[in-house]
Design a protein around this motif. Structure first.
Motif, PDB file in Angstrom:
ATOM      1  N   UNK A 155      39.169  -6.504  56.605  1.00  0.00           N
ATOM      2  CA  UNK A 155      38.474  -5.732  55.573  1.00  0.00           C
ATOM      3  C   UNK A 155      37.412  -4.845  56.199  1.00  0.00           C
ATOM      4  N   UNK A 156      37.259  -3.654  55.620  1.00  0.00           N
ATOM      5  CA  UNK A 156      36.154  -2.773  56.003  1.00  0.00           C
ATOM      6  C   UNK A 156      34.965  -3.129  55.124  1.00  0.00           C
ATOM      7  N   UNK A 157      33.896  -3.555  55.724  1.00  0.00           N
ATOM      8  CA  UNK A 157      32.680  -3.841  54.975  1.00  0.00           C
ATOM      9  C   UNK A 157      31.477  -3.871  55.913  1.00  0.00           C
ATOM     10  N   UNK A 158      30.279  -3.837  55.308  1.00  0.00           N
ATOM     11  CA  UNK A 158      29.019  -3.898  56.056  1.00  0.00           C
ATOM     12  C   UNK A 158      28.874  -2.734  57.035  1.00  0.00           C
ATOM     13  N   UNK A 159      29.348  -1.544  56.619  1.00  0.00           N
ATOM     14  CA  UNK A 159      29.120  -0.351  57.449  1.00  0.00           C
ATOM     15  C   UNK A 159      28.489   0.786  56.656  1.00  0.00           C
ATOM     16  N   UNK A 160      28.456   0.685  55.338  1.00  0.00           N
ATOM     17  CA  UNK A 160      27.991   1.807  54.517  1.00  0.00           C
ATOM     18  C   UNK A 160      26.512   2.114  54.712  1.00  0.00           C
ATOM     19  N   UNK A 161      25.751   1.204  55.314  1.00  0.00           N
ATOM     20  CA  UNK A 161      24.340   1.444  55.577  1.00  0.00           C
ATOM     21  C   UNK A 161      24.105   2.187  56.893  1.00  0.00           C
ATOM     22  N   UNK A 162      25.158   2.424  57.646  1.00  0.00           N
ATOM     23  CA  UNK A 162      25.030   3.133  58.928  1.00  0.00           C
ATOM     24  C   UNK A 162      25.066   4.627  58.639  1.00  0.00           C
ATOM     25  N   UNK A 163      23.980   5.138  58.095  1.00  0.00           N
ATOM     26  CA  UNK A 163      23.950   6.452  57.467  1.00  0.00           C
ATOM     27  C   UNK A 163      24.258   7.605  58.406  1.00  0.00           C
TER      28      UNK A 163
END
Length: 369
Positions: A155-163
């Motif tokens: 799963x793709x997750x925990x990357x959306x904060x890497x702005x």
């Protein structure tokens, strides 16, 4: 041009291709990494005595200065990131741990905020985690390149904060869905080749994306691409596409790779006038059509289809003055008369042509004196 396949992300062209590959090369530290050899036991053979053995992970970096900016540890059977004690490297910007045995992303809390590139290509990682806090102090705002290709991620997750991330490489994992990429406004390159995707979805927020690599998946339809108005390259080779459609909003598109699908007709490219490279190799196409408006086309790859007509080639391509390379071998027009095939292509297309398949056209062949 090298026909991009599954690149080792960092497509760039499998290769990647760099990437259908993966990740940009990190700078190798100028300080050599120590290799410590244990003394052999009395029972060891001569071969064992000569074999180089590395001590536990924490010993690998003892001789590096603490102000080093680049650490590159490849094929060293590293299992634990915390054991490397990276917190002492206060100026670390690029960390490469390719081709090791790492199972979990951890131990990066103190160096993460300074990292520009994190390369964990070809390990045993099963989850994306521990890439810093998702808000507040310590967020990884400097990270631009993240390579997690050739792992076991589902799963793709925990990357959306890497702005500020610009390049994401998830090639050859077990990912079934494109998700959780909202907010990545700076992302320009997304590589997802060699996964288990069935749909193009959840791409609406990636308005700055310029390259999308999704080759070797199970995608059945070109869809949900309208928001990608900055897209320059789309690679969707070796999927289950049967129709060229929903590309009208991609007016900036310059490279389109749809080889090894089930496409039967060239269509739907009316708005894609900036195309320079079109790869339709190994489909089921019977007629060369709907191409003559592509006045910027430089390379056409159309091998291994069902094309029979040299007249269609002339009608569709002769007026494109930018065209330099065509690949047409493996079609009936080649297989029916292989000895004269290239001469016929050259005569029908004119002097701009510099390459037919893997054969370069000489000046005399092109009619240039």
């Amino acid at each position: 041009m090298t026909n991009p396949e599954l690149r080792p992300a960092g497509g760039k062209l499998i290769s990647a291709a760099t990437s259908e590959s993966s990740g940009e090369s990190t700078t190798v530290s100028s300080t050599p990494i120590p290799h410590i050899v244990r003394p052999s036991s009395p029972a060891s053979s001569d071969a064992d005595a000569d074999r180089e053995v590395i001590e536990p992970d924490e010993d690998l970096l003892n001789d590096l200065p603490h102000d080093v900016e680049d650490i590159d540890l490849v094929q060293l059977r590293i299992q634990s990131i915390p054991a490397l004690n990276l917190s002492r490297f206060t100026k670390l910007q690029n960390l490469c741990l390719r081709e090791n045995l790492v199972q979990q992303i951890e131990g990066l809390d103190e160096v993460g905020p300074h990292l520009h590139e994190l390369d964990l290509y070809d390990n045993r990682i099963s989850a994306i985690e521990n890439l810093g806090p998702e808000e507040g102090e310590g967020v990884w705002l400097n990270l631009e390149n993240l390579d997690l290709s050739f792992n076991k991620i589902r799963r793709i997750r925990h990357v959306s904060h890497l702005k500020n991330v610009r390049n994401l490489y998830f090639v050859q994992n077990k990912i079934t869905k494109i998700e959780n990429l909202d907010g990545l406004k700076e992302l320009v390159n997304l590589e997802l080749g060699g996964n288990r995707l069935r749909d193009l979805e959840n791409l609406d927020s990636l308005t700055g994306l310029r390259q999308l690599w999704v080759g070797k998946n199970k995608i059945t339809r070109l869809q949900n691409l309208a928001s990608l108005k900055s897209l320059r390259l789309l690679s969707i080779q070796a999927n289950r596409i049967v129709k060229l459609e929903n590309l009208e909003e991609l007016e900036a598109l310059e490279e389109l790779y749809v080889s090894h699908n089930g496409i039967e007709k060239i269509e739907g490219l009316e708005k894609n006038k900036n195309l320079r490279i079109l790869d339709i190799t190994s489909n089921r196409i019977t007629h060369l059509e709907n191409l003559k408006h592509l006045t910027n086309l430089e390379e056409l790859w159309a091998s291994s289809n069902k094309l029979e007509s040299f007249e269609e080639i002339e009608e569709q391509l002769k007026g494109i003055s930018t065209l330099e390379t065509v690949y047409l071998e493996g079609n009936p027009l080649h297989l029916n008369d292989p000895k004269t095939y290239r001469n016929k292509v050259r005569l029908h297309l004119g002097p701009s042509l510099t390459q037919i398949d893997a054969t370069y056209v000489t000046e005399s062949q092109a009619g240039i004196r």
